[in-house]
Design a protein around this motif. Structure first.
Motif, mmCIF file in Angstrom:
data_model
loop_
_atom_site.group_PDB
_atom_site.id
_atom_site.type_symbol
_atom_site.label_atom_id
_atom_site.label_comp_id
_atom_site.label_asym_id
_atom_site.label_seq_id
_atom_site.Cartn_x
_atom_site.Cartn_y
_atom_site.Cartn_z
ATOM 1 N N ALA A 193 0.805 -1.219 0.000
ATOM 2 C CA ALA A 193 0.000 0.000 0.000
ATOM 3 C C ALA A 193 0.841 1.273 0.000
ATOM 4 O O ALA A 193 0.284 2.361 -0.101
ATOM 5 C CB ALA A 193 -0.925 -0.009 1.210
ATOM 6 N N GLN A 194 2.141 1.148 0.109
ATOM 7 C CA GLN A 194 2.996 2.339 0.134
ATOM 8 C C GLN A 194 2.957 3.032 -1.228
ATOM 9 O O GLN A 194 3.064 2.380 -2.276
ATOM 10 C CB GLN A 194 4.425 1.965 0.500
ATOM 11 N N PRO A 195 2.815 4.356 -1.236
ATOM 12 C CA PRO A 195 2.715 5.080 -2.513
ATOM 13 C C PRO A 195 4.046 5.099 -3.263
ATOM 14 O O PRO A 195 5.122 5.072 -2.672
ATOM 15 C CB PRO A 195 2.318 6.494 -2.084
ATOM 16 N N VAL A 196 3.926 5.118 -4.575
ATOM 17 C CA VAL A 196 5.096 5.163 -5.454
ATOM 18 C C VAL A 196 5.123 6.541 -6.105
ATOM 19 O O VAL A 196 4.103 7.003 -6.627
ATOM 20 C CB VAL A 196 5.003 4.056 -6.527
ATOM 21 N N PRO A 197 6.272 7.218 -6.098
ATOM 22 C CA PRO A 197 6.320 8.561 -6.709
ATOM 23 C C PRO A 197 6.099 8.497 -8.219
ATOM 24 O O PRO A 197 6.385 7.494 -8.865
ATOM 25 C CB PRO A 197 7.727 9.049 -6.367
ATOM 26 N N LEU A 198 5.576 9.579 -8.752
ATOM 27 C CA LEU A 198 5.340 9.666 -10.194
ATOM 28 C C LEU A 198 6.661 9.687 -10.955
ATOM 29 O O LEU A 198 7.668 10.168 -10.462
ATOM 30 C CB LEU A 198 4.542 10.928 -10.521
ATOM 31 N N ALA A 199 6.602 9.185 -12.173
ATOM 32 C CA ALA A 199 7.810 9.111 -12.999
ATOM 33 C C ALA A 199 7.669 10.030 -14.207
ATOM 34 O O ALA A 199 6.592 10.161 -14.788
ATOM 35 C CB ALA A 199 8.030 7.684 -13.468
ATOM 36 N N GLU A 200 8.768 10.656 -14.573
ATOM 37 C CA GLU A 200 8.798 11.535 -15.744
ATOM 38 C C GLU A 200 9.096 10.745 -17.021
ATOM 39 O O GLU A 200 8.584 11.068 -18.085
ATOM 40 C CB GLU A 200 9.867 12.614 -15.549
ATOM 41 N N ASP A 201 9.920 9.746 -16.906
ATOM 42 C CA ASP A 201 10.320 8.938 -18.059
ATOM 43 C C ASP A 201 9.145 8.050 -18.503
ATOM 44 O O ASP A 201 8.590 7.324 -17.686
ATOM 45 C CB ASP A 201 11.529 8.090 -17.665
ATOM 46 N N PRO A 202 8.766 8.053 -19.784
ATOM 47 C CA PRO A 202 7.626 7.251 -20.249
ATOM 48 C C PRO A 202 7.818 5.748 -20.053
ATOM 49 O O PRO A 202 6.869 5.038 -19.727
ATOM 50 C CB PRO A 202 7.515 7.592 -21.740
ATOM 51 N N ALA A 203 9.031 5.271 -20.226
ATOM 52 C CA ALA A 203 9.275 3.835 -20.026
ATOM 53 C C ALA A 203 9.094 3.466 -18.556
ATOM 54 O O ALA A 203 8.503 2.431 -18.227
ATOM 55 C CB ALA A 203 10.668 3.462 -20.498
ATOM 56 N N ALA A 255 -0.797 -2.390 -11.463
ATOM 57 C CA ALA A 255 -1.793 -3.420 -11.791
ATOM 58 C C ALA A 255 -1.482 -4.717 -11.046
ATOM 59 O O ALA A 255 -2.380 -5.367 -10.490
ATOM 60 C CB ALA A 255 -1.831 -3.652 -13.294
ATOM 61 N N TRP A 256 -0.205 -5.089 -11.033
ATOM 62 C CA TRP A 256 0.210 -6.295 -10.303
ATOM 63 C C TRP A 256 -0.061 -6.125 -8.812
ATOM 64 O O TRP A 256 -0.576 -7.040 -8.167
ATOM 65 C CB TRP A 256 1.688 -6.557 -10.555
ATOM 66 N N ALA A 257 0.280 -4.955 -8.268
ATOM 67 C CA ALA A 257 0.098 -4.708 -6.839
ATOM 68 C C ALA A 257 -1.381 -4.748 -6.455
ATOM 69 O O ALA A 257 -1.735 -5.247 -5.384
ATOM 70 C CB ALA A 257 0.719 -3.372 -6.450
ATOM 71 N N MET A 258 -2.248 -4.256 -7.331
ATOM 72 C CA MET A 258 -3.674 -4.278 -7.046
ATOM 73 C C MET A 258 -4.180 -5.727 -6.970
ATOM 74 O O MET A 258 -4.943 -6.086 -6.070
ATOM 75 C CB MET A 258 -4.456 -3.514 -8.113
ATOM 76 N N ALA A 259 -3.735 -6.557 -7.889
ATOM 77 C CA ALA A 259 -4.113 -7.975 -7.864
ATOM 78 C C ALA A 259 -3.570 -8.645 -6.599
ATOM 79 O O ALA A 259 -4.266 -9.451 -5.962
ATOM 80 C CB ALA A 259 -3.601 -8.682 -9.116
ATOM 81 N N GLN A 260 -2.352 -8.305 -6.236
ATOM 82 C CA GLN A 260 -1.757 -8.866 -5.020
ATOM 83 C C GLN A 260 -2.535 -8.426 -3.783
ATOM 84 O O GLN A 260 -2.761 -9.215 -2.871
ATOM 85 C CB GLN A 260 -0.291 -8.455 -4.890
ATOM 86 N N ARG A 261 -2.941 -7.168 -3.735
ATOM 87 C CA ARG A 261 -3.708 -6.659 -2.593
ATOM 88 C C ARG A 261 -5.045 -7.383 -2.481
ATOM 89 O O ARG A 261 -5.471 -7.722 -1.378
ATOM 90 C CB ARG A 261 -3.924 -5.153 -2.704
ATOM 91 N N ARG A 262 -5.692 -7.622 -3.614
ATOM 92 C CA ARG A 262 -6.957 -8.369 -3.580
ATOM 93 C C ARG A 262 -6.739 -9.763 -2.990
ATOM 94 O O ARG A 262 -7.504 -10.220 -2.142
ATOM 95 C CB ARG A 262 -7.564 -8.473 -4.972
ATOM 96 N N PHE A 298 7.291 5.144 -16.486
ATOM 97 C CA PHE A 298 5.867 5.319 -16.196
ATOM 98 C C PHE A 298 5.090 4.050 -16.563
ATOM 99 O O PHE A 298 4.234 3.578 -15.805
ATOM 100 C CB PHE A 298 5.317 6.525 -16.963
ATOM 101 N N ALA A 299 5.388 3.476 -17.715
ATOM 102 C CA ALA A 299 4.724 2.243 -18.151
ATOM 103 C C ALA A 299 5.044 1.080 -17.196
ATOM 104 O O ALA A 299 4.168 0.278 -16.862
ATOM 105 C CB ALA A 299 5.134 1.898 -19.578
ATOM 106 N N ALA A 300 6.289 1.016 -16.758
ATOM 107 C CA ALA A 300 6.687 -0.041 -15.826
ATOM 108 C C ALA A 300 5.954 0.121 -14.492
ATOM 109 O O ALA A 300 5.494 -0.862 -13.896
ATOM 110 C CB ALA A 300 8.192 -0.018 -15.621
ATOM 111 N N ARG A 301 5.814 1.362 -14.056
ATOM 112 C CA ARG A 301 5.110 1.593 -12.790
ATOM 113 C C ARG A 301 3.625 1.281 -12.923
ATOM 114 O O ARG A 301 2.997 0.810 -11.996
ATOM 115 C CB ARG A 301 5.330 3.032 -12.323
#
Length: 115
Positions: free
Chosen positions: A43-53, A63-70, A55-58
């Motif tokens: 649940a710890q927040p992740v800072p926003l990324a400027e780099d598009p690659a 999405a993975w973290a949300m499935a894990q949390r469920r 950003f896509a990885a985050r």
């Protein structure tokens, strides 16, 4: 076998059952705490990324973290239910052992105070 000897044996059995139930409750509680800790880390927040690659990885990570949390929430709910059920068993076992210990003490007092 005398009444007192039977009570002593019953107390030993009740004490073993109490210890078993309390140990199981402890294990269930520890497993629940570990799951809650994993959930907290996700649940710890992740800072926003400027780099598009990045950003896509985050986004993929989110999405993975949300499935894990469920999944962890489901596991946590099941562990909580098992722990609450075991807590009731442990309370019953504890009460039985205490009642038998009290009967043994009362019997010992009667034996020492009777003429």
């Amino acid at each position: 076998m005398t009444r007192r000897a039977r009570l002593a044996r019953l107390h030993q059995l009740a004490a073993m059952k109490r210890d078993h139930d309390l140990a199981r409750l402890s294990r269930l509680s520890e497993a629940r705490a570990q799951t809650a800790e994993k959930l907290q880390k996700l649940a710890q927040p992740v800072p926003l990324a400027e780099d598009p690659a990045l950003f896509a990885a985050r986004q993929a990570h989110l999405a993975w973290a949300m499935a894990q949390r469920r999944q962890l929430n489901l596991t946590l709910a099941q562990q909580t239910a098992r722990m609450l059920n075991q807590r009731a068993h442990a309370a019953r076992s504890f009460g039985r052992a205490e009642a038998l210990a009290q009967l043994l003490r009362q019997g010992a007092q009667r034996d020492t105070h009777s003429p």
